[in-house]
Design a protein around this motif. Structure first.
Motif, PDB file in Angstrom:
ATOM      1  N   CYS A 266       0.924  -1.415   0.042  1.00 45.89           N
ATOM      2  CA  CYS A 266      -0.030   0.096   0.069  1.00 45.89           C
ATOM      3  C   CYS A 266       0.878   1.057   0.080  1.00 45.89           C
ATOM      4  O   CYS A 266       0.782   2.320  -0.817  1.00 45.89           O
ATOM      5  N   ASP A 272      -4.437   0.252  -3.602  1.00 45.91           N
ATOM      6  CA  ASP A 272      -5.120   1.365  -3.228  1.00 45.91           C
ATOM      7  C   ASP A 272      -6.503   1.217  -2.413  1.00 45.91           C
ATOM      8  O   ASP A 272      -7.212   0.051  -2.695  1.00 45.91           O
ATOM      9  N   ARG A 273      -6.534   1.693  -1.301  1.00 49.80           N
ATOM     10  CA  ARG A 273      -7.456   1.493  -0.323  1.00 49.80           C
ATOM     11  C   ARG A 273      -8.767   2.353  -0.269  1.00 49.80           C
ATOM     12  O   ARG A 273      -8.544   3.601  -0.437  1.00 49.80           O
ATOM     13  N   ASN A 274     -10.003   2.048  -0.245  1.00 49.65           N
ATOM     14  CA  ASN A 274     -11.129   2.765   0.101  1.00 49.65           C
ATOM     15  C   ASN A 274     -11.032   3.480   1.488  1.00 49.65           C
ATOM     16  O   ASN A 274     -10.461   2.812   2.292  1.00 49.65           O
ATOM     17  N   ASP A 276     -13.280   2.867   3.793  1.00 42.89           N
ATOM     18  CA  ASP A 276     -13.652   1.811   4.800  1.00 42.89           C
ATOM     19  C   ASP A 276     -12.583   0.746   5.187  1.00 42.89           C
ATOM     20  O   ASP A 276     -12.735  -0.189   5.652  1.00 42.89           O
ATOM     21  N   THR A 278     -11.299  -1.437   2.681  1.00 42.43           N
ATOM     22  CA  THR A 278     -11.433  -2.278   1.736  1.00 42.43           C
ATOM     23  C   THR A 278     -10.716  -1.916   0.429  1.00 42.43           C
ATOM     24  O   THR A 278     -10.236  -0.774   0.331  1.00 42.43           O
ATOM     25  N   ARG A 280      -9.767  -0.919  -3.054  1.00 37.71           N
ATOM     26  CA  ARG A 280     -10.233  -0.345  -4.238  1.00 37.71           C
ATOM     27  C   ARG A 280      -9.817  -1.038  -5.462  1.00 37.71           C
ATOM     28  O   ARG A 280     -10.228  -1.438  -6.493  1.00 37.71           O
ATOM     29  N   SER A 281      -8.377  -1.202  -5.709  1.00 39.52           N
ATOM     30  CA  SER A 281      -7.569  -1.633  -6.466  1.00 39.52           C
ATOM     31  C   SER A 281      -6.309  -2.089  -6.110  1.00 39.52           C
ATOM     32  O   SER A 281      -5.664  -1.647  -5.474  1.00 39.52           O
ATOM     33  N   TRP A 282      -5.615  -3.158  -6.894  1.00 40.02           N
ATOM     34  CA  TRP A 282      -4.208  -3.355  -6.568  1.00 40.02           C
ATOM     35  C   TRP A 282      -3.693  -3.874  -7.829  1.00 40.02           C
ATOM     36  O   TRP A 282      -4.291  -4.555  -8.976  1.00 40.02           O
TER      37      TRP A 282
END
Ligand SMILES: [Zn+2]
Length: 437
Positions: A266, A272-274, A276, A278, A280-282
């Motif tokens: 990260c 990429d995290r949201n 919350d 979770t 979002r994309s990786w």
């Protein structure tokens, strides 16, 4: 009379445990004058499912396709997706070979055997029923025949209804139930080939450490279970004609830190995290193997991404504080360990650190005894490290007192095939004929 083969896997039993076991009554009787391999090399990663499938197929994880205990996932839904179904295995196993040779076959909790069509009496490795599902329905769903379910019914009072975190009691783990089911199968059906998997020692080592004061209690239980199996073989009249193998899949190592490589990915901009938490994309994502981790690329053919991630991981390894010291490419581990699959890199522990899948800060994980990989000791590291697993065999096929200095886990299935008069042509290992008559 036809010879039989009973293979008992005591998960995470190591060579150093044998000294104490030799003082125990049932072990010392059953395994008197056994043939033995002094040093058994496991597979990479040294994990239960890859190793047990290697024991059953004679192939390394790349060829048989089971490269972890669980499936790769980038969502945290609280579920652990164990690899349960035998159709995930890409190599022929000893059960297929045994059936071709006219043998009857049975399995109790051997990993990744769900719905295996070549097992006549199958109780798959399985923990708790799905909501609304009975224990019997759970085993039936994974391939238990009516006859196999009779062995379950015989032992339902040993199924751990009150599973607790306190494991130093036989009735709170599955292992006592497993032993009872195996004994029922022996008494009822006398299968020609029976594989059994007991996890008690592994669970205890994860929880308390590699060599602790709890080990002797595990070995006392193991001796009791061996005594129960011996009595079942005698009752069934097959003690003298049964080849009995006691083996294990890997050792363990104590560790002192728990690192989350996905937090580092990260920070490096590959996940990429949201808001919350979770994903979002990786573009790159790590899967823990306990004391190693695999890194998957969203597009493994993206040469620029491959270069960026390799450079980033090597920089982290050079930092010398993140718990891993060696970045291996997929090509390197394929050549050196016969390990391959959809991952692109593998990072190996510094010897003191284990890894978690979570991508939530902080990078250092607090102690979490609910995750089997995050206790005080674990495995998944390179096979040359730490105490080694065992292989001992007794019975009409084995040469009493034979010693082989070194063997590999992939040599075990070809040895089983030879004992059963079966062929396992695709195995990568070879029969340990020095142990046999
Ligand atoms: Zn294991």
């Amino acid at each position: 009379m036809k010879e039989k083969l009973l293979v008992y896997s005591m998960d995470a039993l190591v060579h150093e445990d044998l000294e104490y076991l030799r003082t125990k009554p049932n072990f010392s009787r059953l395994m008197a004058d056994c043939a033995e391999v002094e040093h058994i090399r496991t597979v990479y990663p040294s994990l239960t499912y890859p190793a047990h499938v290697s024991i059953a197929t004679g192939c390394r994880p790349g060829k048989h396709g089971i490269i972890s205990n669980t499936s790769f996932q980038t969502v945290n839904d609280g579920k652990v997706n164990w690899l349960l179904s035998s159709d995930l295995i890409q190599a022929e196993d000893i059960y297929a070979a045994a059936k071709r040779a006219g043998c009857t076959t049975a399995s109790v909790y051997w990993p990744v055997m769900g719905n295996n069509p070549n097992i006549d009496y199958l109780i798959n490795e399985y923990f708790f029923p799905d909501p609304g599902e009975s224990i019997l329905d759970g085993f039936a769903r994974q391939g238990a025949s009516e006859d196999a379910l009779k062995a379950v019914k015989d032992n339902l009072d040993r199924f751990p209804v009150h599973h607790t975190k306190e494991i130093l009691s036989k009735d709170t783990t599955f292992d006592d139930f497993i032993n009872g089911c195996a004994c029922s199968m022996i008494r009822r059906y006398q299968p020609d080939l029976l594989l059994i998997h007991n996890c008690y020692m592994d669970t205890t080592r994860h929880r308390y450490g590699l060599f602790t004061e709890h080990n002797s209690l595990c070995l006392d239980y193991l001796d009791e279970w061996l005594g129960e199996l011996t009595a079942a073989m005698e009752d069934a009249g097959i003690y003298e004609t049964t080849n009995f193998v006691l083996l294990s899949d890997h050792g363990q190592l104590d560790f002192v830190r728990r690192i989350k490589p996905n937090v580092l990915l990260c920070r490096g901009g590959f996940i990429d995290r949201n808001a919350d938490g979770t994903v979002r994309s990786w573009r790159a994502f790590a899967q823990s193997n306990g004391m190693s981790f695999s890194v998957y690329l969203k597009d493994p053919k993206d040469a620029e991404l491959h270069r960026q991630v390799f450079e980033y991981l090597n920089k982290l390894a050079d930092d010398g504080v993140w718990g891993f010291e060696q970045i291996q490419t997929a090509e390197e581990v394929k050549g050196r360990y016969g390990l391959y699959g959809p991952f692109s890199f593998l990072a190996e522990t510094d010897g003191y650190s284990a890894f978690a899948d979570s991508w939530e800060e902080p990078v250092l994980n607090p102690i979490d005894l609910t995750d089997y990989r995050l206790g005080k000791a674990t495995h998944g590291y390179q096979p040359e490290k730490g105490p080694q697993p065992v292989f001992l065999g007794r019975g009409p096929a084995f040469r009493a007192g034979a010693r082989l200095e070194r063997g590999e886990i992939i040599d075990e299935a070809p040895t089983f095939a030879k004992i059963l008069g079966a062929e396992l042509p695709d195995a990568e290992g070879t029969c340990m004929s020095e142990l046999l008559r």
